[in-house]
Design a protein around this motif. Structure first.
Motif, short mmCIF file in Angstrom:
data_model
loop_
_atom_site.label_atom_id
_atom_site.label_comp_id
_atom_site.label_asym_id
_atom_site.label_seq_id
_atom_site.Cartn_x
_atom_site.Cartn_y
_atom_site.Cartn_z
N ASP A 53 0.86 -1.18 0.00
CA ASP A 53 0.00 0.00 0.00
C ASP A 53 0.90 1.23 0.00
O ASP A 53 1.48 1.57 1.03
N GLN A 54 1.01 1.87 -1.15
CA GLN A 54 1.92 3.00 -1.29
C GLN A 54 1.52 4.17 -0.40
O GLN A 54 2.38 4.82 0.20
N ASP A 55 0.24 4.44 -0.30
CA ASP A 55 -0.22 5.56 0.54
C ASP A 55 0.10 5.31 2.01
O ASP A 55 0.54 6.22 2.72
N ALA A 56 -0.11 4.06 2.45
CA ALA A 56 0.21 3.73 3.84
C ALA A 56 1.71 3.82 4.08
O ALA A 56 2.15 4.28 5.14
N ALA A 57 2.50 3.40 3.11
CA ALA A 57 3.95 3.49 3.24
C ALA A 57 4.40 4.94 3.36
O ALA A 57 5.28 5.28 4.15
N ARG A 58 3.76 5.82 2.58
CA ARG A 58 4.10 7.24 2.65
C ARG A 58 3.73 7.82 4.01
O ARG A 58 4.47 8.64 4.57
N MET A 59 2.62 7.38 4.56
CA MET A 59 2.20 7.85 5.88
C MET A 59 3.15 7.38 6.98
O MET A 59 3.27 8.02 8.02
N LEU A 60 3.83 6.26 6.74
CA LEU A 60 4.80 5.75 7.71
C LEU A 60 6.15 6.47 7.62
O LEU A 60 7.07 6.16 8.37
N GLY A 61 6.25 7.42 6.72
CA GLY A 61 7.47 8.20 6.60
C GLY A 61 8.44 7.71 5.54
O GLY A 61 9.57 8.20 5.46
N ILE A 62 8.02 6.77 4.71
CA ILE A 62 8.88 6.25 3.65
C ILE A 62 8.84 7.21 2.45
O ILE A 62 7.77 7.59 2.00
N ASN A 63 10.01 7.56 1.97
CA ASN A 63 10.10 8.38 0.76
C ASN A 63 9.86 7.46 -0.44
O ASN A 63 10.79 6.88 -1.00
N THR A 64 8.61 7.31 -0.81
CA THR A 64 8.24 6.32 -1.82
C THR A 64 8.87 6.61 -3.17
O THR A 64 9.28 5.69 -3.88
N THR A 65 8.97 7.87 -3.55
CA THR A 65 9.56 8.21 -4.84
C THR A 65 11.02 7.79 -4.90
O THR A 65 11.46 7.16 -5.87
N ALA A 66 11.78 8.10 -3.86
CA ALA A 66 13.20 7.74 -3.82
C ALA A 66 13.38 6.23 -3.84
O ALA A 66 14.27 5.70 -4.52
N MET A 67 12.55 5.51 -3.09
CA MET A 67 12.67 4.06 -3.04
C MET A 67 12.33 3.41 -4.38
O MET A 67 12.98 2.46 -4.81
#
Length: 334
Positions: A192-206
């Motif tokens: 879940d990309q949105d949940a990952a972003r909410m956890l503080g993960i820089n999804t674009t960089a990853m």
């Protein structure tokens, strides 16, 4: 305590099996003809490509269809550096091709990886086609559709052992990434990309990092293939078939697993050769039907089946046909 002991026993068994397989692969050229050795080298190159695609498609969940572009980029960069006035040796040229592919993938990934689903897949296809057009029209550098000729090297064992070394390195890199914060971030994005972003993960960089690693694997495979084939042309090294093969191999072995791409590449190469020798005219049709059956009845690939069989053999799990059918229903497309 018994569970930990059982886990350690399982790990030792896995290491022992891996060591035996590796020793077998190391001594294999001593007992094979040059033609058979070429087949095994192709399997290892496909395994390398599948390992790279698994990072972006398996762990991160982004179905990239343009990895053949980086395959061709690695082939041309390796060849052009070897043919340049500097006469760069093969391995430095190969690594330069991989670094260039990773850098370009990172730059392309910044805008492209903001897309999702089929939009992303189509965009990556466009990138691969753009690379092919550049190679086909930049006559002063790539010789256009005529292509370039690399220095001749006929030792089949050199290419086999080189491919084997990179596959082993790919397994170690995958293990290291999977157990790091990067690997956990990729899996979170896939879930879940949105949940990952909410956890503080820089999804674009990853995602860009996964795309870059994937491109580097493909570029190394392209450079190896170019040196072995001697002649490099846009029509031969930017074919969509390469992307399809690495995706199919990953799916057969098991997406998001460490050894799945290697296992899938071996099964795919074995099936392809078997069908080719018995159904020459219907080779694509028969091979396609077999792949469809794999996807229907083994949607998670062979690795979960293999690990489950080991647990059944050790008595830690009972075989239940209902569980297998439930797994098929859970992962099929509706």
């Amino acid at each position: 305590m018994p569970e930990r002991r059982g886990l350690r026993v399982g790990q030792w068994i896995g290491l022992a099996v891996t060591a035996v397989l590796l020793v077998g692969l190391l001594i294999l050229p001593k007992f094979q003809s040059q033609y058979d050795l070429l087949t095994y080298t192709r399997f290892l190159v496909l395994a390398l490509m599948a390992q790279g695609w698994n990072l972006i498609g398996g762990y991160t969940g982004y179905a990239a269809f343009g990895n053949v572009g980086f395959f061709g980029l690695g082939a041309y960069t390796t060849g052009l550096l070897m043919l340049s006035k500097l006469q760069v040796p093969f391995f430095p040229a190969l690594f330069c091709g991989a670094l260039l592919a990773g850098l370009i993938a990172a730059l392309i990934g910044l805008p492209v990886l903001r897309l999702k689903g089929h939009y992303f897949a189509i965009a990556t296809l466009g990138v691969a086609e753009a690379f092919r057009q550049i190679a086909d029209t930049w006559d002063s550098l790539t010789q256009g559709s005529t292509g370039i000729d690399l220095p001749v090297r006929t030792e089949g064992e050199f290419f086999y052992y080189s491919a084997l070394a990179f596959v082993v390195l790919g397994v170690l890199v995958t293990i290291a990434l999977r157990r790091s914060k990067i690997g956990y971030a990729w899996v979170a994005i896939r879930g879940d990309q949105d949940a990952a972003r909410m956890l503080g993960i820089n999804t674009t960089a990853m995602k860009v990092l996964a795309f870059a690693f994937s491109a580097m694997f493909a570029a190394i495979a392209g450079g190896l293939t170019a040196y072995q084939n001697i002649h490099v042309t846009p029509g031969d090294f930017f074919k969509i078939e390469y992307t399809l093969q690495m995706i199919i191999a990953t799916i057969i072995g098991g997406t998001g697993t460490i050894l799945g791409p290697v296992l899938g590449a071996g099964v795919y190469q074995l099936l392809s050769n078997y069908v080719w020798t018995r159904f020459l005219e219907l080779h694509p049709t028969v091979l396609g039907l077999i792949i469809i059956l794999f996807i229907i009845f083994l949607p998670r690939g062979l690795m979960p089946v293999l690990t489950g069989s080991i647990e059944v053999a050790r008595g830690r799990r009972r075989f239940r046909l209902q569980a297998l059918l439930a797994n098929v229903r859970a992962h099929r497309v509706t």
